[in-house]
Design a protein around this motif. Structure first.
Motif, mmCIF file in Angstrom:
data_model
loop_
_atom_site.group_PDB
_atom_site.id
_atom_site.type_symbol
_atom_site.label_atom_id
_atom_site.label_comp_id
_atom_site.label_asym_id
_atom_site.label_seq_id
_atom_site.Cartn_x
_atom_site.Cartn_y
_atom_site.Cartn_z
ATOM 1 N N LYS A 1 9.802 0.540 6.665
ATOM 2 C CA LYS A 1 9.152 0.574 5.403
ATOM 3 C C LYS A 1 9.492 1.411 4.379
ATOM 4 C CE LYS A 1 4.080 0.707 4.340
ATOM 5 N NZ LYS A 1 2.617 1.069 5.024
ATOM 6 N N ALA A 2 9.783 0.494 3.144
ATOM 7 C CA ALA A 2 10.306 1.428 1.972
ATOM 8 C C ALA A 2 9.604 0.923 0.888
ATOM 9 C CB ALA A 2 11.704 1.100 2.029
ATOM 10 N N ASN A 3 8.571 1.315 0.550
ATOM 11 C CA ASN A 3 7.550 1.030 -0.572
ATOM 12 C C ASN A 3 6.595 2.036 -0.910
ATOM 13 O OD1 ASN A 3 5.347 1.173 1.401
ATOM 14 N ND2 ASN A 3 4.855 -1.146 1.360
ATOM 15 N N ARG A 4 5.769 2.068 -1.753
ATOM 16 C CA ARG A 4 4.862 3.181 -2.341
ATOM 17 C C ARG A 4 3.453 2.557 -2.037
ATOM 18 N NH1 ARG A 4 7.122 4.411 -7.905
ATOM 19 N NH2 ARG A 4 8.202 2.350 -7.702
ATOM 20 N N GLN A 5 2.529 3.422 -1.708
ATOM 21 C CA GLN A 5 1.282 3.167 -1.391
ATOM 22 C C GLN A 5 0.118 4.124 -1.707
ATOM 23 O OE1 GLN A 5 0.770 1.467 2.704
ATOM 24 N NE2 GLN A 5 -1.101 2.426 2.767
ATOM 25 N N LEU B 1 -16.227 -10.596 10.663
ATOM 26 C CA LEU B 1 -17.117 -9.434 11.156
ATOM 27 C C LEU B 1 -16.907 -8.203 10.684
ATOM 28 C CD1 LEU B 1 -19.380 -8.986 13.263
ATOM 29 C CD2 LEU B 1 -17.529 -8.407 14.879
ATOM 30 N N LYS B 2 -15.568 -7.764 10.442
ATOM 31 C CA LYS B 2 -15.360 -6.460 9.877
ATOM 32 C C LYS B 2 -14.253 -6.549 8.969
ATOM 33 C CE LYS B 2 -16.815 -3.782 13.794
ATOM 34 N NZ LYS B 2 -16.596 -2.618 14.775
ATOM 35 N N VAL B 3 -14.311 -6.187 7.775
ATOM 36 C CA VAL B 3 -13.083 -6.209 6.907
ATOM 37 C C VAL B 3 -12.797 -4.736 6.661
ATOM 38 C CG1 VAL B 3 -11.909 -6.726 4.597
ATOM 39 C CG2 VAL B 3 -13.992 -8.330 5.832
ATOM 40 N N LEU B 4 -11.467 -4.313 6.982
ATOM 41 C CA LEU B 4 -11.024 -2.936 6.578
ATOM 42 C C LEU B 4 -10.948 -2.694 4.987
ATOM 43 C CD1 LEU B 4 -9.849 -0.750 8.174
ATOM 44 C CD2 LEU B 4 -7.648 -1.151 7.427
ATOM 45 N N PRO B 5 -11.332 -1.883 4.457
ATOM 46 C CA PRO B 5 -11.222 -1.795 2.870
ATOM 47 C C PRO B 5 -9.793 -1.878 2.677
ATOM 48 C CG PRO B 5 -12.745 -0.028 3.679
ATOM 49 C CD PRO B 5 -11.982 -0.740 4.812
ATOM 50 N N PRO B 6 -9.598 -2.807 1.354
ATOM 51 C CA PRO B 6 -8.217 -3.182 1.047
ATOM 52 C C PRO B 6 -7.442 -1.888 0.635
ATOM 53 C CG PRO B 6 -9.809 -4.553 0.070
ATOM 54 C CD PRO B 6 -10.603 -3.500 0.891
ATOM 55 N N ARG B 7 -6.088 -1.993 0.758
ATOM 56 C CA ARG B 7 -5.307 -0.788 0.650
ATOM 57 C C ARG B 7 -4.275 -1.609 -0.566
ATOM 58 N NH1 ARG B 7 -4.047 1.364 6.636
ATOM 59 N NH2 ARG B 7 -6.118 2.211 7.105
ATOM 60 N N ARG C 1 6.468 -5.646 -7.744
ATOM 61 C CA ARG C 1 5.406 -6.267 -6.706
ATOM 62 C C ARG C 1 4.157 -5.275 -6.398
ATOM 63 N NH1 ARG C 1 4.195 -7.453 -1.430
ATOM 64 N NH2 ARG C 1 4.237 -9.649 -0.625
ATOM 65 N N TYR C 2 3.072 -5.923 -6.955
ATOM 66 C CA TYR C 2 1.860 -5.046 -6.608
ATOM 67 C C TYR C 2 1.111 -6.006 -5.963
ATOM 68 C CZ TYR C 2 2.502 -1.621 -10.552
ATOM 69 O OH TYR C 2 3.222 -0.753 -11.147
ATOM 70 N N ALA C 3 0.483 -5.595 -4.785
ATOM 71 C CA ALA C 3 -0.503 -6.289 -4.153
ATOM 72 C C ALA C 3 -1.605 -5.663 -3.248
ATOM 73 C CB ALA C 3 0.475 -6.902 -2.752
ATOM 74 N N ALA C 4 -2.623 -6.015 -2.824
ATOM 75 C CA ALA C 4 -3.810 -5.409 -1.958
ATOM 76 C C ALA C 4 -3.563 -6.150 -0.474
ATOM 77 C CB ALA C 4 -5.153 -5.655 -2.599
#
Length: 226
Positions: free
Chosen positions: A41-45, A77-83, A169-172
């Motif tokens: 993994k080589a990105n920023r978060q 049923l459950k959704v993890l809050p977007p990152r 490249r931005y993404a949720a």
């Protein structure tokens, strides 16, 4: 099976989110990955407790709750809050499989990852590379969707993000625990839902619609795990 859900956000809404994320405080993404995945993994978060990330994530959850295609495909049923993540300057994420269970930040709740979701926030012509490549055994799928569109795919899929050689490249991204755990059963229910909707649009008074709708709900009742 990969499912594209177009225009979850408008292009203007995606641009507004990008503008706000461009001023955000980013951390190295490798620190959020497991021992094996961190090597790839080589990105920023954004941090899970970042106020901007929480605000934007809640807005996305609100939009998803009003998106019929998402509800039909994921049966959430459950959704993890977007990152939120950012790839630029050769940033990439090598081949990996997502974790099976995630903890919800700030709570004791856990979410089993039946489905992975990527909501693309950057226009595809604004960056080079950055395709999401998924391995389904017989063939590789390479995906780069318009800003505001979302991709759903089974969380046990081997996948990667190719290096971004120019632009950003931005993404949720987030994970869903479905009412129906088995992917094949979700696929059958989605096909049945599509058939009901198509029949209703052509012949809304057809009595078979009631029968097929009853079949859909009886199958869901049989297969749902809450």
């Amino acid at each position: 099976m990969m499912i594209e859900i177009p225009a979850v956000l408008s292009s203007e809404e995606a641009a507004g989110i990008r503008a706000r994320l461009s001023e955000a405080s980013w951390a190295e993404g490798a620190g959020t990955a497991g021992h094996v995945a961190s090597r790839a993994k080589a990105n920023r978060q954004l941090a899970d407790n970042d106020p901007l990330g929480i605000e934007l994530g809640n807005a996305i959850l609100g939009r998803l709750s009003a998106t019929p295609q998402f509800i039909a495909a994921a049966l959430p049923l459950k959704v993890l809050p977007p990152r939120f993540n950012l790839y630029s300057g050769q940033g990439a994420y090598g081949r990996h499989i997502d974790s099976a269970v995630f903890s919800v930040p700030g709570s004791q709740e856990r979410v089993r990852s039946d489905l992975s979701a990527t909501l693309f926030l950057s226009d595809p012509d604004s960056y080079e590379g950055g395709e999401l490549v998924a391995d389904f055994g017989r063939a590789l799928e390479r995906i780069k969707l318009p800003a505001g569109s979302m991709l759903l795919y089974p969380a046990n899929t081997l996948h990667e993000v190719t290096p971004v050689t120019s632009g950003s490249r931005y993404a949720a991204f987030f994970w869903i625990q479905s009412l129906v755990r088995e992917q094949t059963r979700r696929a059958m229910l989605l096909d049945l839902d599509h058939s009901i909707q198509a029949l209703a649009s052509r012949d809304p008074d057809n009595p078979e619609i009631v029968r097929l709708t009853g079949l859909y709900h009886n199958l869901l009742r049989e297969w749902a795990v809450t």
